[in-house]
Design a protein around this motif. Structure first.
Motif, mmCIF file in Angstrom:
data_model
loop_
_atom_site.group_PDB
_atom_site.id
_atom_site.type_symbol
_atom_site.label_atom_id
_atom_site.label_comp_id
_atom_site.label_asym_id
_atom_site.label_seq_id
_atom_site.Cartn_x
_atom_site.Cartn_y
_atom_site.Cartn_z
ATOM 1 N N VAL A 451 33.936 60.870 66.984
ATOM 2 C CA VAL A 451 32.888 61.804 66.595
ATOM 3 C C VAL A 451 33.479 62.850 65.661
ATOM 4 C CG1 VAL A 451 31.209 63.455 67.443
ATOM 5 C CG2 VAL A 451 31.751 61.422 68.786
ATOM 6 N N MET A 452 32.789 63.072 64.539
ATOM 7 C CA MET A 452 33.314 64.028 63.563
ATOM 8 C C MET A 452 32.311 65.141 63.300
ATOM 9 S SD MET A 452 35.281 61.386 61.109
ATOM 10 C CE MET A 452 34.063 60.134 61.226
ATOM 11 N N ASP A 453 32.816 66.336 63.082
ATOM 12 C CA ASP A 453 31.923 67.472 62.871
ATOM 13 C C ASP A 453 32.064 67.997 61.452
ATOM 14 O OD1 ASP A 453 34.227 68.909 62.758
ATOM 15 O OD2 ASP A 453 33.911 70.022 64.614
ATOM 16 N N GLU A 454 31.438 69.135 61.196
ATOM 17 C CA GLU A 454 31.399 69.698 59.844
ATOM 18 C C GLU A 454 32.784 69.937 59.228
ATOM 19 O OE1 GLU A 454 30.081 73.951 60.359
ATOM 20 O OE2 GLU A 454 29.666 73.252 62.379
ATOM 21 N N ASP A 455 33.825 70.056 60.052
ATOM 22 C CA ASP A 455 35.162 70.312 59.520
ATOM 23 C C ASP A 455 35.894 69.053 59.058
ATOM 24 O OD1 ASP A 455 34.728 72.918 60.154
ATOM 25 O OD2 ASP A 455 35.763 72.805 62.097
ATOM 26 N N ASP A 456 35.303 67.884 59.246
ATOM 27 C CA ASP A 456 35.984 66.657 58.845
ATOM 28 C C ASP A 456 35.501 66.198 57.475
ATOM 29 O OD1 ASP A 456 37.646 66.097 61.160
ATOM 30 O OD2 ASP A 456 35.764 65.868 62.235
ATOM 31 N N CYS A 457 36.455 65.993 56.574
ATOM 32 C CA CYS A 457 36.125 65.577 55.207
ATOM 33 C C CYS A 457 36.039 64.057 55.165
ATOM 34 C CB CYS A 457 37.206 66.072 54.260
ATOM 35 S SG CYS A 457 37.132 65.319 52.640
ATOM 36 N N MET A 458 34.924 63.545 54.670
ATOM 37 C CA MET A 458 34.699 62.095 54.686
ATOM 38 C C MET A 458 35.656 61.351 53.756
ATOM 39 S SD MET A 458 32.507 61.338 56.909
ATOM 40 C CE MET A 458 32.766 62.684 58.006
ATOM 41 N N VAL A 459 36.024 61.968 52.655
ATOM 42 C CA VAL A 459 36.964 61.312 51.745
ATOM 43 C C VAL A 459 38.324 61.196 52.437
ATOM 44 C CG1 VAL A 459 37.935 61.302 49.428
ATOM 45 C CG2 VAL A 459 35.759 62.458 49.851
ATOM 46 N N ASN A 460 38.681 62.257 53.121
ATOM 47 C CA ASN A 460 39.962 62.281 53.817
ATOM 48 C C ASN A 460 40.000 61.246 54.947
ATOM 49 O OD1 ASN A 460 42.524 63.446 54.157
ATOM 50 N ND2 ASN A 460 41.777 64.578 55.943
ATOM 51 N N ILE A 461 38.854 61.088 55.633
ATOM 52 C CA ILE A 461 38.788 60.089 56.708
ATOM 53 C C ILE A 461 38.943 58.681 56.122
ATOM 54 C CG2 ILE A 461 37.174 58.987 58.328
ATOM 55 C CD1 ILE A 461 38.347 61.505 59.470
ATOM 56 N N ALA A 462 38.247 58.444 55.004
ATOM 57 C CA ALA A 462 38.368 57.134 54.360
ATOM 58 C C ALA A 462 39.824 56.895 53.972
ATOM 59 C CB ALA A 462 37.459 57.060 53.138
ATOM 60 N N LYS A 463 40.472 57.938 53.466
ATOM 61 C CA LYS A 463 41.878 57.815 53.064
ATOM 62 C C LYS A 463 42.757 57.500 54.277
ATOM 63 C CE LYS A 463 44.831 61.231 52.103
ATOM 64 N NZ LYS A 463 45.348 62.474 51.549
ATOM 65 N N PHE A 464 42.446 58.163 55.379
ATOM 66 C CA PHE A 464 43.199 57.924 56.612
ATOM 67 C C PHE A 464 43.148 56.441 57.002
ATOM 68 C CE2 PHE A 464 42.914 57.246 61.191
ATOM 69 C CZ PHE A 464 44.139 57.731 61.602
ATOM 70 N N PRO A 529 35.406 51.471 55.539
ATOM 71 C CA PRO A 529 35.373 52.929 55.666
ATOM 72 C C PRO A 529 35.086 53.617 54.327
ATOM 73 C CG PRO A 529 37.250 52.067 56.860
ATOM 74 C CD PRO A 529 36.660 50.920 56.104
ATOM 75 N N VAL A 530 35.599 53.067 53.228
ATOM 76 C CA VAL A 530 35.359 53.666 51.915
ATOM 77 C C VAL A 530 33.909 53.446 51.500
ATOM 78 C CG1 VAL A 530 36.070 53.744 49.509
ATOM 79 C CG2 VAL A 530 37.712 53.109 51.268
ATOM 80 N N LEU A 531 33.474 52.181 51.595
ATOM 81 C CA LEU A 531 32.130 51.860 51.125
ATOM 82 C C LEU A 531 31.078 52.590 51.955
ATOM 83 C CD1 LEU A 531 32.631 48.062 50.434
ATOM 84 C CD2 LEU A 531 32.606 49.945 48.787
ATOM 85 N N SER A 532 31.299 52.694 53.252
ATOM 86 C CA SER A 532 30.267 53.331 54.063
ATOM 87 C C SER A 532 30.259 54.848 53.878
ATOM 88 C CB SER A 532 30.390 52.897 55.520
ATOM 89 O OG SER A 532 30.870 53.905 56.317
ATOM 90 N N THR A 533 31.427 55.481 53.731
ATOM 91 C CA THR A 533 31.381 56.930 53.456
ATOM 92 C C THR A 533 30.776 57.169 52.075
ATOM 93 O OG1 THR A 533 33.710 56.795 52.799
ATOM 94 C CG2 THR A 533 33.262 57.749 54.953
ATOM 95 N N PHE A 537 27.780 59.495 52.081
ATOM 96 C CA PHE A 537 28.283 60.826 51.726
ATOM 97 C C PHE A 537 28.797 60.863 50.288
ATOM 98 C CE2 PHE A 537 28.645 60.551 56.343
ATOM 99 C CZ PHE A 537 28.053 61.733 56.748
ATOM 100 N N GLU A 538 28.094 60.208 49.376
ATOM 101 C CA GLU A 538 28.570 60.182 47.999
ATOM 102 C C GLU A 538 28.660 61.594 47.430
ATOM 103 O OE1 GLU A 538 26.814 57.248 45.478
ATOM 104 O OE2 GLU A 538 28.253 57.623 43.877
ATOM 105 N N ASP A 539 27.746 62.478 47.856
ATOM 106 C CA ASP A 539 27.780 63.857 47.344
ATOM 107 C C ASP A 539 29.109 64.539 47.664
ATOM 108 O OD1 ASP A 539 27.032 63.592 49.940
ATOM 109 O OD2 ASP A 539 25.714 65.341 49.978
ATOM 110 N N GLU A 540 29.706 64.157 48.786
ATOM 111 C CA GLU A 540 30.996 64.769 49.115
ATOM 112 C C GLU A 540 32.088 64.298 48.154
ATOM 113 O OE1 GLU A 540 31.047 65.094 53.609
ATOM 114 O OE2 GLU A 540 33.154 65.492 53.139
ATOM 115 N N TYR A 541 32.037 63.017 47.799
ATOM 116 C CA TYR A 541 32.982 62.499 46.806
ATOM 117 C C TYR A 541 32.768 63.225 45.475
ATOM 118 C CZ TYR A 541 34.568 58.465 49.591
ATOM 119 O OH TYR A 541 35.140 57.660 50.547
#
Ligand SMILES: Cc1cc2nc3c(=O)[nH]c(=O)nc-3n(C[C@H](O)[C@H](O)[C@H](O)COP(=O)(O)O)c2cc1C
Ligand code: FES
Lengths: 616, 163
Positions: A451-464, A529-533, A537-541
């Motif tokens: 579970v991820m909250d507002e402090d988790d960056c989706m790009v960073n998660i994909a990178k992880f 993970p990349v394609l789904s974020t 969440f493309e706006d975050e990218y």
């Protein structure tokens, strides 16, 4: 003694109830890895010592598996003669003393630090309507029985399912029941277990094998460990049933070396069951023989993939191979082999005893039964839960999981580990089952939910996740070996603040190519993970590459720390903790950060007592 | 690890173990597990020894050793600090714990501290995700850590060694 017939087993079970007067109180201490890590050994010793010192005769102490509330360990449950249970949490030495004096000596249960889980366990011997939100089928015995005692397992109808198969059902009859139950593999793919068994049964070969996949590579999932540590015999029994149904005489459990406690308990269980004639030659006096060996993994995620796993058991590098031929046709040592996941096996005995209709009355039409999920990340009730399939994500997070930590905003949930994807807020009311998750670009995987909250960056998660796939790629095929590396590099570029819109386009294109061309399941799913974020969440990218900001304020190259003049009281704490000494300021005067020297470690922000430091 | 044994004794035990295996070549991974338990790591000499006793090329042994992350060819500290960087631990800030250990001990991944006591190894999930972030030092699991607890933990092991 050795069990030589169905009657022997029934008699033996009866004798276990007969000869010992049940104590007034049974105290169960959860001693799986989580419990022990939180100090359950101390708790157990404290109970033993106190009970002995006081000479309490009416108390039985018992070690057991995990009840699923990892964040409240060590946990001790007290059950009285009437079966009333009180579950105590965070039981340290002092708490043990309180429990003993108030509850065990004076019959007054404590009211502080007690939980009442919304949970029901199935009982093999009787059918009860479902009343609670959590329903334990695979985990039925975890937290109830002593995992190192075969007798205790038999008391809870252990080996009755195997006996029923051997004495009352034909191999084909067993397969038909499993088929009709609709049970789907819990290891990720969701393939029909009955169908897989029927493929192996059909093969005409002198030697066939049964494998239990206990590699559990998805980081964040730990249900298989929990089952093996809490109820090892149920897996052995189910593997023997699979052996009977498919005509196999040898079983292998492939388990990660990172799970020493599970290995130990499995070894004990195999030895005890063999001694009693419940495994080994001529099981229960029949002409069916089945032995089980343990094979240790050695830390390679790809070995969870069945063909790689088979290579690893054969003593080779764990590289996957092309399918078909599937292991059901040509598996271990080239012989027909049935590979199933731990949790899949954990469902077998209840289905045999309670019937296929009982099983598919739970869950959804396409995904019957229950599923164990490991809730982790920014959720309050971190731990294992088992719920009927089809529950919505909202119920999962807010009812079962107790909501997000510190009341923050929920952002997304990651399912399916490195092969899965994220599910955003807007999809919260989607029921969880195999097919709905795939439709959302994720997958069930083994049931890990981060579970991820507002402090988790989706790009960073994909990178992880990509970093994980790059490290774990076995290197056999080019799309996975090189493609994932390129994906990772692009993500790194974006999180470092050097990305362009063209990079986002490349991510999508390359991701699809890898999915289409990789050799095995690892590469075919690693771009997920990349394609789904990107999908949700493309706006975050775009914020990263166009505005050069990280909306979640995680990517250190894109954030800066500032000291707010109106809040700084000049205590000098931040200047003292700064590892690169880039904070200036006198006592009782406003401090400031030399931006070009700042390494953005966040130590100052953690140290500041007046919340004067902000990230932007 | 078995510190009180000479190398000859370790090789003798290893040879016994290899001879007990019904099928030596398919037991390679089990043999390597045992060898690593004895020697704590798998230097070239041990790999060559295993290869000779089984009767397979050393390259095959090396191929297996290098494939699996559990096997290591470098010596490790007396206390192996396995820092979980799995997903559950990652979202709970395990990178901070990881950096703190590196800073406190002044070593990088896989390096051993000067006194031989500690080495740091990032790992992926040890299955105690409910206690994230998690660090496993030899067999002890330390859960729900924050960076401030790192120094006292290191100290507790140093104290145990009287250092
Ligand atoms: C990269 C990869 C990793 C896998 N890891 C696991 C695992 O850790 N545990 C597991 O049971 N299945 C895993 N699987 C799925 C297995 O290949 C196989 O489908 C499964 O064990 C079959 O059992 P089931 O039908 O009972 O689910 C993995 C698959 C892939 C492609
Ligand atoms: S992710 Fe760290 S223990 Fe599982």
């Amino acid at each position: 003694m050795k069990i030589r017939s169905f009657d022997d087993l029934k008699q033996y079970k009866k004798s276990l109830y007969g000869n010992k007067k049940t104590a007034k109180y049974t105290v169960l201490v959860g001693m799986a890895t989580c419990g022990v890590a939180s100090g359950a050994n101390t708790t157990m010793t404290a109970f033993e010592e106190t009970v002995n010192e006081l000479g309490l005769k009416n108390v039985t102490l018992k070690r057991t598996g995990c009840i699923g509330y990892c964040f409240l360990e060590p946990i001790a449950e007290v059950i009285d003669e009437q079966g009333n249970s009180t579950i105590y949490t965070k039981v340290d030495k002092a708490k043990v003393a309180e429990i003993v004096s108030s509850h065990l000596q004076n019959g007054k249960p404590l009211t502080e630090g007690v939980i009442k889980p919304d949970m029901q366990r199935i009982n093999l011997a009787e059918v009860k309507p479902i009343q609670k939100r959590q329903l334990r089928v695979a985990l039925r015995n975890c937290g109830v029985i002593d995992p190192e005692s075969l007798d205790d397992y038999i008391k809870y109808d252990g080996y009755m399912a195997l006996a029923k198969c051997l004495f009352e059902l034909t191999p084909n009859g067993v397969i038909e029941i499993i088929k009709r139950s609709g049970l789907r593999g819990r290891g990720g793919g969701g393939f029909s277990t009955g169908l897989k068994w029927s493929f192996v049964a059909k093969e005409n070969a002198p030697v066939k094998n049964i494998i239990c996949n206990a590699d559990e590579g998805d980081p964040g999932a730990f249900m298989d460990r929990s089952i093996l540590e809490g109820d090892p015999n149920s897996i052995l029994e189910a593997m023997a049933i699979a052996g009977y149904a498919t005509g196999a005489a040898h079983g292998y459990i492939y388990i990660r070396a990172e799970y020493p406690m599970a290995v130990k308990r499995l070894k004990i269980a195999i030895a005890q069951a063999t001694e009693m004639g419940l495994l080994g030659d001529n099981i229960m006096g029949t002409d069916f023989s089945f032995d089980i060996q343990i094979k240790l993994g050695a830390g390679a995620f790809v070995c969870g993939e069945e063909t790689a796993l088979i290579h690893s058991i054969e003593g080779k590098r764990g590289e996957p191979k092309m399918k078909p031929p599937y292991p059901a046709k040509r598996g271990l040592w080239g012989e027909p082999t049935c590979v199933n996941n731990v949790e899949t096996y954990a469902n077998i005995c209840p289905i045999i005893i309670k019937g296929d209709q009982w099983f598919n009355s739970m869950g959804t039409t396409k995904s019957p039964g229950t599923k164990v999920f490991a809730l982790a990340g920014k959720i309050n009730n971190v731990g294992l839960v088992e719920v009927p399939m089809g529950i919505t994500l909202r119920e999962m997070i807010y009812d079962v999981g107790g909501g997000i930590v510190d009341g923050k905003a929920f952002k997304a949930i990651q399912t399916g580990g490195p092969s899965g994807g994220v599910i955003p807020y807007t999809m919260l009311d989607t029921p969880i089952e195999y097919d709905s998750l795939v439709a959302m670009g994720s997958m069930m995987g083994s049931g890990g939910m981060i579970v991820m909250d507002e402090d988790d960056c989706m790009v960073n998660i994909a990178k992880f996740y990509l970093e994980f796939s790059v490290e774990e790629s076995c290197g056999r095929c080019t799309p996975c070996r090189i493609g994932n590396k390129r994906l990772f590099e692009i993500l790194e570029k974006i999180t470092n603040g050097n990305g362009t819109m063209d990079d986002i386009r490349k991510l999508k294109e390359l991701g699809r190519v890898i999915k289409d061309t990789a050799l095995c399941g690892l590469g075919q799913t690693s771009p997920n993970p990349v394609l789904s974020t990107l999908h949700f969440f493309e706006d975050e990218y775009i914020a990263h590459v166009v505005d050069r900001t990280c909306p979640a304020k995680t990517c250190s190259s894109l954030i800066r720390y500032f000291i707010m003049p109106d809040k700084c009281i000049g205590c000098t704490l931040c200047a003292r903790v700064c590892p690169v000494s880039c904070i200036d300021g006198e006592r009782k005067a406003l401090h400031s950060i030399r931006q070009h020297e700042c390494i953005k470690c966040g130590a100052c922000m953690d140290a500041c007592k007046s919340n004067a430091i902000v990230k932007r | 690890m078995t510190p009180n044994m000479t190398n000859e004794e370790k090789y003798a035990l290893l040879e016994d173990f290899i001879n007990q295996q019904e099928n030596k070549s398919t037991s390679l991974i089990a043999i390597l597990h045992y060898a690593q338990e004895l020697f704590d790591y798998l230097p070239n000499d041990v790999q060559t020894f295993v290869a000779q006793k089984i009767g397979i090329p050393t390259a095959r042994v090396y191929g297996v050793v290098s494939f699996y992350s559990f096997f290591t060819t470098k010596p490790r500290g007396k206390y192996k600090i396995n820092i979980c960087l799995g997903t559950a631990c990652f979202v709970k800030g395990s990178d901070k714990i990881y950096n703190e250990f590196k800073k406190q001990l002044s070593v990088e991944d896989g390096e051993v501290t000067q006194d031989g006591l500690f080495s740091i190894h990032p790992v992926r999930c040890i299955g105690a995700c409910g206690l994230a972030p998690v660090v496993m030092i030899n067999e002890d699991v330390h859960g729900m850590l924050n960076a401030k607890e790192v120094a006292p933990i290191i100290k507790s092991y140093r104290d145990k060694e009287g250092m």
